[in-house]
Design a protein around this motif. Structure first.
Motif, mmCIF file in Angstrom:
data_model
loop_
_atom_site.group_PDB
_atom_site.id
_atom_site.type_symbol
_atom_site.label_atom_id
_atom_site.label_comp_id
_atom_site.label_asym_id
_atom_site.label_seq_id
_atom_site.Cartn_x
_atom_site.Cartn_y
_atom_site.Cartn_z
ATOM 1 N N PHE A 286 9.322 20.437 25.087
ATOM 2 C CA PHE A 286 9.829 19.068 25.035
ATOM 3 C C PHE A 286 10.556 18.750 26.335
ATOM 4 O O PHE A 286 11.363 19.557 26.817
ATOM 5 N N GLU A 287 10.268 17.581 26.873
ATOM 6 C CA GLU A 287 11.030 17.058 28.010
ATOM 7 C C GLU A 287 11.485 15.671 27.582
ATOM 8 O O GLU A 287 10.673 14.759 27.453
ATOM 9 N N ASN A 288 12.799 15.512 27.337
ATOM 10 C CA ASN A 288 13.255 14.299 26.691
ATOM 11 C C ASN A 288 14.685 13.961 27.088
ATOM 12 O O ASN A 288 15.509 14.856 27.290
ATOM 13 N N GLN A 289 14.941 12.668 27.152
ATOM 14 C CA GLN A 289 16.269 12.181 27.510
ATOM 15 C C GLN A 289 17.315 12.545 26.462
ATOM 16 O O GLN A 289 18.461 12.829 26.780
ATOM 17 N N TYR A 290 16.926 12.511 25.188
ATOM 18 C CA TYR A 290 17.862 12.763 24.092
ATOM 19 C C TYR A 290 17.319 13.857 23.173
ATOM 20 O O TYR A 290 16.114 14.094 23.100
ATOM 21 N N PHE A 291 18.229 14.478 22.426
ATOM 22 C CA PHE A 291 17.852 15.342 21.313
ATOM 23 C C PHE A 291 18.925 15.161 20.245
ATOM 24 O O PHE A 291 19.873 15.931 20.150
ATOM 25 N N THR A 292 18.769 14.103 19.450
ATOM 26 C CA THR A 292 19.775 13.769 18.450
ATOM 27 C C THR A 292 19.167 13.521 17.074
ATOM 28 O O THR A 292 19.874 13.094 16.171
ATOM 29 N N SER A 293 17.873 13.767 16.906
ATOM 30 C CA SER A 293 17.207 13.469 15.644
ATOM 31 C C SER A 293 17.465 14.557 14.614
ATOM 32 O O SER A 293 17.142 15.727 14.824
ATOM 33 N N LEU A 332 26.482 13.564 20.066
ATOM 34 C CA LEU A 332 25.556 13.837 18.965
ATOM 35 C C LEU A 332 24.584 14.953 19.335
ATOM 36 O O LEU A 332 24.249 15.806 18.503
ATOM 37 N N ARG A 333 24.102 14.955 20.600
ATOM 38 C CA ARG A 333 23.205 16.023 21.038
ATOM 39 C C ARG A 333 23.904 17.379 20.983
ATOM 40 O O ARG A 333 23.341 18.368 20.487
ATOM 41 N N ASP A 471 23.989 24.865 27.349
ATOM 42 C CA ASP A 471 24.593 24.671 26.036
ATOM 43 C C ASP A 471 25.507 23.455 26.149
ATOM 44 O O ASP A 471 26.630 23.572 26.650
ATOM 45 N N PRO A 472 25.035 22.268 25.720
ATOM 46 C CA PRO A 472 25.867 21.062 25.853
ATOM 47 C C PRO A 472 27.239 21.288 25.254
ATOM 48 O O PRO A 472 27.382 21.779 24.127
ATOM 49 N N ARG A 473 28.237 20.927 25.997
ATOM 50 C CA ARG A 473 29.611 21.200 25.584
ATOM 51 C C ARG A 473 30.012 20.308 24.422
ATOM 52 O O ARG A 473 29.864 19.092 24.485
#
Length: 786
Positions: A286-293, A332-333, A471-473
């Motif tokens: 996956f290459e994507n701006q968001y990952f919040t689903s 959220l991500r 690892d998003p903080r």
């Protein structure tokens, strides 16, 4: 790694019209255009061949966009708006229709105003610019489609707007990468697909349908048959310098359309993602701006928990664009990412190792910065590839309009092998760009390392172009203060009745007849006011100078402070934006008195709101706002003064609502008042000083007043910049492999894998187990934040 064609014939027909795609149409050619330099050049070349029609659908559009900043020799204008006008002037039979999202005012300062009425530009009836607001409240039209003569189409994540153009080199300094105001912007990465044949014709139908549903009728019918198009236009609009990646294939068109008025919702993109996740054997890229689903995270988690589940790689920007996105979608991500990692760690290191998020690092940028990834692309093994406008967000799965194009392995054995190799090459081109190597090197590493993550790790080159594990903080303060997905990333349209059910107590709801009577009285009052304004001297009495005179007369009264402070309290309880009141105080009473009045008024209004919330109590808060808001109030109370100051600096909820929620929560009065004072004081001071000097510069223009105003404006900008830096995540990802961490516990801090513990040691549950085969459409609609 053996090709799936050699090891096992793939099951036919993952793309199924009516389920995960709208149409499955034939294309003569298909080309993946990586980054806007190629897309914009190809689009300009294709536009020059347009003879009958051009349809442009966008989320954002700026007529000042220069498609080819390094210049062309075609003799036509450089800017997009001027180019479109020149094309309709040159081609008497050409009709161009541009349909842009009627954007929310939140984006007003980022958009071009009066696009269709540029001074000095002659109007042409065959060039029509319109906006589309036919969508549920809070939704957006997010499709990015261009269709030329129904023979060539472009679909992807790129809008024809500012700050998009860039080359695959993504150099830290590129003199051509400048916005319409000639200001440089950061490197930007996105992807668009170019396709022709029956797919383009179907996309033309989609564009015309959008145009009609937006309320704009076609003025003349357009020919539809291929033979008619060939007679009208002998020139091939496909740009000759762009060699297609594939020829003679079927392409699936998948859409998201929210339910609106009497139209049912369309969720083909969501089903496409879920079917691909369920069907993957070896890898999901996956290459994507968001990952919040929520739905996609649960489906991915279910596959990773399988003993032989696929590897999953998500390439995403390290930080979202701007503090607002970072405080909402970024939070959220991080929340979903850490909950997913935490759930996987309970299934052993092998399951956890199969999932990794990466950000593309570019040398020359700040150490904490990565490439701005805006693309929406995914690949399932070497068997399916999809590109479009849909983010991995709840909005894109069911709330905004989206469009994706997908290709899968098809045909006889030779054709299957050809398509599989093309899919692998497109994925490898994206990886190669981020790793600074060739696509062949990526494929060789994947074959030798027998794994996606192992290949990426082998090709990483610290301090050069590389994909850094990320690892998003999870910032506790923002995590506690950011509401759940239902607010910022909803999964479906939210009706006004649901908002009332969620936020208004039943005891406060008026019966329908009473509400209708109230609306009728309001309408009559507005009509009466309009008539009085038109036929009486009212408009001579109510004007800016009269209002200023009235306000200054208040300044002469003996109880001016009490009157002004009372006005703050009353207006604040009536939900009047507190910033407007502060600005008015600065204009009328000056920076000193206005600041004192504003501080006292804000403090008293905040105290009364707190008292009201305390009187309502925790149970009433739960009844009005739901148990999640009550949980939020507990976390809010645990952080005391700091949390209160943050929420005042970042007003993510109305002033009065914050006051009432804080009063009904576990927050102490001392912490509440101190946090409010610390958070509001800088804004009050800067606002009253700015508004006062702005008024002085208007009333008494001089060099001195202009210089003072410029200095105050600079102070405001520096303050905003400082707040952005202060609240920006600072997790620095080094060149080493990502460090392992055990299951998070309460108080684990920003890097913990789960939200802070609730009182009594209870921790939020990880992602729930779901059926590994798939998530049904009905379940996807009903899923909420776990």
């Amino acid at each position: 790694m053996p090709s799936p064609i050699e090891s096992d014939t793939p099951p036919p027909g993952l793309l199924q019209p009516g389920r995960n795609c709208w149409r499955l149409e034939h294309a003569d050619r298909f080309k993946l255009l990586i980054d806007a330099a190629d897309y914009f050049r190809a689009l300009r070349l294709a536009l020059l061949q347009a003879r009958r029609s051009v349809h442009i659908l966008g989320w954002d559009l700026d007529s000042r966009t220069v498609l080819v900043p390094d210049g062309t020799d075609d003799g036509l204008p450089a800017q997009l708006g001027d180019l479109l006008h020149a094309l309709v002037e040159r081609e008497p039979g050409l009709h161009i229709r541009v349909l842009n999202w009627d954007y929310a005012m939140l984006y007003a300062l980022e958009r071009e105003w009066m696009m269709a009425r540029k001074p000095g530009r002659a109007r042409n009836k065959r060039l029509r610019f319109r906006t589309d607001a036919r969508h549920p409240v809070g939704a957006s039209h997010h499709q990015k489609i261009v269709v030329i003569d129904d023979r060539l189409a472009f679909v992807g994540g790129l809008d024809l707007t500012r700050c998009r153009w860039d080359t695959p080199a993504h150099a830290a300094e590129n003199p051509l990468r400048r916005d319409p105001d000639d200001k440089p912007y950061a490197p930007f990465h996105d992807v668009q697909a170019m396709v022709d044949g029956d797919v383009a014709r179907a996309l033309g139908e989609l564009a015309r349908r959008r145009w009609l549903l937006a309320g704009y009728a076609e003025r003349r019918p357009q020919p539809r048959e291929a033979s008619e198009w060939m007679e009208l236009n002998q020139a091939d609009p496909w740009p000759a310098e762009f060699e297609p990646d594939l020829r003679d294939l079927r392409v699936g068109i998948s859409r998201t359309e929210p339910a609106y008025e009497d139209r049912p919702g369309v969720f083909e993109v969501r089903e496409l993602y879920l079917d691909a996740i369920a069907g993957a054997r070896e890898q999901l890229f996956f290459e994507n701006q968001y990952f919040t689903s929520n739905v996609l995270a649960e489906a991915i988690g279910a596959r990773l928990r399988e003993a032989d589940g696929p590897e999953v790689a998500v390439i995403s920007p390290q930080t979202q664009s701007g503090w607002l996105e970072q405080a909402t979608m970024g939070a959220l991500r991080a929340r979903i990412h850490h909950r997913l990692k935490s759930a996987l760690e309970t299934h052993g290191p092998e399951a956890a190792a199969r999932y990794q998020m990466y950000c593309p690092h570019l040398p020359g940028l700040e150490d904490a910065c990565c490439l701005n990834v805006h693309s929406k692309v995914f690949a399932m093994d070497d068997r399916l590839f999809s590109v479009g406008s849909a983010n991995m967000s709840n909005r894109s799965m069911g709330f905004d309009t989206e469009c994706n194009l997908s290709i899968e392995v098809q045909g006889d054995a030779d054709k299957q092998r050809e398509v599989a190799q093309a899919i692998a090459l497109m994925r490898n081109r994206l990886l190669a760009e981020h790793l600074g190597v060739t696509p062949a090197a990526v494929q060789q590493a994947m074959d030798e390392q027998a794994g996606l993550h192992a290949a990426i790790d082998r090709l990483r080159r610290p301090q050069q172009r590389e994909l850094r594990p990320m690892d998003p903080r999870l910032i506790p303060e923002l995590d506690a203060l950011t509401q759940d997905n239902a607010v910022f990333d909803p999964e479906r349209p939210v009706s006004p009745d649901e908002i009332v059910d969620a936020y208004v107590p039943r005891s406060a709801r008026k019966p329908v007849p009473r509400r209708m009577i109230g609306l009728g009285v309001l309408a009559v009052a507005l009509v009466a006011f309009a008539l009085a304004w038109r036929f009486t001297p009212l408009r001579d009495w109510i004007n800016l100078s009269s209002l200023i005179a009235l306000a200054r007369s208040v300044d002469q009264m003996p109880f001016t402070p009490a009157i002004v402070i009372a006005a703050f309290v009353v207006a604040g309880m009536l939900m009047v934006p507190i910033t407007i009141l502060i600005a008015v105080a600065g204009v009328v009473f000056g920076p000193v008195n206005g600041g004192l009045y504003a501080t006292a008024g804000v403090g008293l209004s905040a105290l009364l709101g707190f008292g009201l919330g305390h009187w309502l109590g925790h149970d009433a808060l739960r009844d009005m706002l739901g148990p999640r808001i009550n949980n939020l109030s507990r976390r809010f109370a645990q952080r005391g003064i700091a949390a209160m100051a943050v929420i005042r600096l970042l007003p993510i909820a109305p002033f009065t609502v914050v006051n009432v929620v804080a009063g009904a929560s576990h927050l102490g009065l001392r912490d509440y008042l101190l946090g409010t004072l610390i958070g509001m004081a800088p804004g009050i001071v800067l606002t009253v000083v700015f508004s006062h000097n702005l008024a002085e510069a208007i009333r008494h223009p001089s060099l001195q007043t202009v210089l003072v105003l410029a200095a105050v404006t600079a102070a405001l900008m520096l303050t905003a910049f400082g707040l952005q830096k202060l609240l920006k995540p600072r997790n620095k990802v080094g060149g080493d492999a990502p460090r392992k961490s055990g299951p998070a516990t309460a108080g684990s801090g920003p890097s913990g894998a789960s939200p802070p513990a609730e009182p009594g040691g209870r921790r939020d549950d990880p992602l729930p187990r779901i059926n590994a085969d798939r998530v049904s459409a009905e379940h996807a609609v009903e899923v909420r934040q776990a």
